[in-house]
Design an enzyme around this catalytic site. Structure first.
Site, PDB file in Angstrom:
ATOM      1  N   ASP A   7       0.845  -1.191   0.000  1.00 15.18           N
ATOM      2  CA  ASP A   7       0.000   0.000   0.000  1.00 15.18           C
ATOM      3  C   ASP A   7       0.888   1.251   0.000  1.00 15.18           C
ATOM      4  O   ASP A   7       2.087   1.184   0.313  1.00 15.18           O
ATOM      5  CB  ASP A   7      -0.892  -0.041   1.261  1.00 15.18           C
ATOM      6  N   LEU A   8       0.300   2.397  -0.332  1.00 13.31           N
ATOM      7  CA  LEU A   8       1.060   3.649  -0.322  1.00 13.31           C
ATOM      8  C   LEU A   8       0.805   4.473   0.938  1.00 13.31           C
ATOM      9  O   LEU A   8       1.624   4.501   1.853  1.00 13.31           O
ATOM     10  CB  LEU A   8       0.748   4.475  -1.577  1.00 13.31           C
ATOM     11  N   ASP A   9      -0.331   5.170   1.019  1.00 12.75           N
ATOM     12  CA  ASP A   9      -0.566   6.086   2.145  1.00 12.75           C
ATOM     13  C   ASP A   9      -0.598   5.330   3.476  1.00 12.75           C
ATOM     14  O   ASP A   9      -1.319   4.345   3.629  1.00 12.75           O
ATOM     15  CB  ASP A   9      -1.878   6.833   1.938  1.00 12.75           C
ATOM     16  N   THR A  41      -2.877   0.472  -4.188  1.00 17.40           N
ATOM     17  CA  THR A  41      -3.201   1.758  -3.578  1.00 17.40           C
ATOM     18  C   THR A  41      -4.586   2.262  -3.951  1.00 17.40           C
ATOM     19  O   THR A  41      -5.145   1.867  -4.982  1.00 17.40           O
ATOM     20  CB  THR A  41      -2.137   2.800  -3.999  1.00 17.40           C
ATOM     21  N   GLY A  42      -5.103   3.160  -3.143  1.00 18.62           N
ATOM     22  CA  GLY A  42      -6.328   3.856  -3.481  1.00 18.62           C
ATOM     23  C   GLY A  42      -6.066   5.029  -4.410  1.00 18.62           C
ATOM     24  O   GLY A  42      -6.987   5.589  -5.002  1.00 18.62           O
ATOM     25  N   LYS A 210      -9.232  -4.177  -3.462  1.00 12.86           N
ATOM     26  CA  LYS A 210      -7.820  -4.532  -3.613  1.00 12.86           C
ATOM     27  C   LYS A 210      -7.622  -6.046  -3.635  1.00 12.86           C
ATOM     28  O   LYS A 210      -6.758  -6.555  -4.356  1.00 12.86           O
ATOM     29  CB  LYS A 210      -6.998  -3.913  -2.478  1.00 12.86           C
ATOM     30  N   ASP A 233      -2.184  -0.732   6.014  1.00 17.60           N
ATOM     31  CA  ASP A 233      -2.464  -0.085   7.295  1.00 17.60           C
ATOM     32  C   ASP A 233      -3.923   0.270   7.534  1.00 17.60           C
ATOM     33  O   ASP A 233      -4.317   0.519   8.672  1.00 17.60           O
ATOM     34  CB  ASP A 233      -1.655   1.220   7.406  1.00 17.60           C
ATOM     35  N   SER A 234      -4.767   0.343   6.477  1.00 11.55           N
ATOM     36  CA  SER A 234      -6.089   0.925   6.680  1.00 11.55           C
ATOM     37  C   SER A 234      -7.207   0.017   6.175  1.00 11.55           C
ATOM     38  O   SER A 234      -6.978  -1.079   5.672  1.00 11.55           O
ATOM     39  CB  SER A 234      -6.164   2.296   6.009  1.00 11.55           C
ATOM     40  N   ASN A 236      -9.217   0.066   3.629  1.00 10.83           N
ATOM     41  CA  ASN A 236      -9.269  -0.365   2.237  1.00 10.83           C
ATOM     42  C   ASN A 236      -8.242  -1.445   1.922  1.00 10.83           C
ATOM     43  O   ASN A 236      -8.225  -1.984   0.809  1.00 10.83           O
ATOM     44  CB  ASN A 236      -9.118   0.831   1.282  1.00 10.83           C
TER      45      ASN A 236
END
Length: 283
Positions: A7-9, A41-42, A210, A233-234, A236
């Site tokens: 993931d990114l953020d 990523t979102g 995802k 981490d989140s 999504n």
């Protein structure tokens, strides 16, 4: 070979929304050893590429609505059906909130969006003297600096032009409004909601997440799901945690993600992705 989805953020990106240099280096090492690493990523695909520079790896973007190979070829897309996208845009315009529309070429936001957020902040600060207005604005500014961000006067023209709509993102400081918007979309037959951060609700097609995108990419690459690794981490990220064999939660992850994890790494500000990849692959 392992397929590692990152993931990114909140994961590869540190709290200042920049990629961890150690994380990028660890990804490059993993690829050099014959593993496949994908960003999951979102964010829009072009924004993800802009952030990660010269990495030549597959990308799963817009919460799974876009899947690209390492050369940038689109392998799969699952946009919101046009009638559902039109209804959603009309609904959000009536709600008088800031929102974004993710298309293949750009992220569009109604021209009045910034003023709506400023008005929300003023109301929140006037009702709560302890609220730090500058800090609130810093959290919002991240939206305006996304690569490919454009303002648009008439969002419905995107539907008229038959542009694919991958995702709608709503940003609001009004939690009651966000809850109301979430409830509205969660009973619609063609869309669902998820979230990647505080103040955000994301609307995607029912067949998009995802996890499904990761399964598709694994199949395309001939990788068994038992050889997949995910780092996130989140909320999504939950769908990919549900399908992968090895699930690594960031130290800063929400509790729901940590509960699904097979291990927990360091936080995003402590280069947790680099630590996880090096520990996993012993590099």
């Amino acid at each position: 070979m392992k397929l590692i989805a990152v993931d990114l953020d909140g994961t590869l990106l540190t709290s200042n929304s920049r990629p961890s240099s150690e994380g990028l280096e660890a990804i490059s090492h993993a690829v050099a050893q014959g593993h496949t690493v994908t960003l999951c990523t979102g964010r829009a695909s072009f924004d993800a590429r802009h952030l990660t520079g010269e990495l030549s790896i597959p990308i799963i973007a817009s919460n799974g609505a876009e899947v690209f190979d390492r050369e940038g070829k689109l392998l799969r897309e699952t946009p919101i059906h046009s009638n559902a996208a039109a209804e959603a845009i009309r609904y959000l315009l009536k709600q008088d909130v800031y929102f974004e529309i993710f298309c293949p070429e750009a992220i569009y936001s109604p021209s009045s969006g910034e003023q709506k957020l400023l008005a929300e902040m003023d109301m929140l600060v006037s009702a709560n003297a302890e609220v730090d207005r500058d800090r609130l604005w810093e959290s919002a500014k991240i939206q305006f600096v996304q690569f490919g961000f454009e303002r648009i006067d008439n969002p419905l023209q995107l539907i008229e032009q038959e542009r694919p709509i991958y995702k709608l993102l709503v940003f609001s400081y009004n939690e009651e409004k966000l809850d109301e918007i979430t409830r509205h979309f969660n009973v619609q037959p063609q869309v669902q909601t998820t979230t990647s951060a505080k103040h955000i609700v994301e609307v995607i097609a029912k067949e998009t997440d995802k996890g499904q995108a990761l399964q598709f990419l694994a199949g395309h690459l001939g990788v068994e799901m038992s050889d997949t690794v995910v780092i996130g981490d989140s909320y999504n990220d939950i769908s990919m945690f549900q399908v992968a064999d090895t699930k690594i939660a960031m130290g800063n992850a929400v509790d729901d993600v940590k509960r699904l994890a097979t291990s927990i790494t360091r936080t995003n500000d402590e280069h947790g992705v680099a630590y996880a990849i090096r520990t996993l692959l012993e590099i």
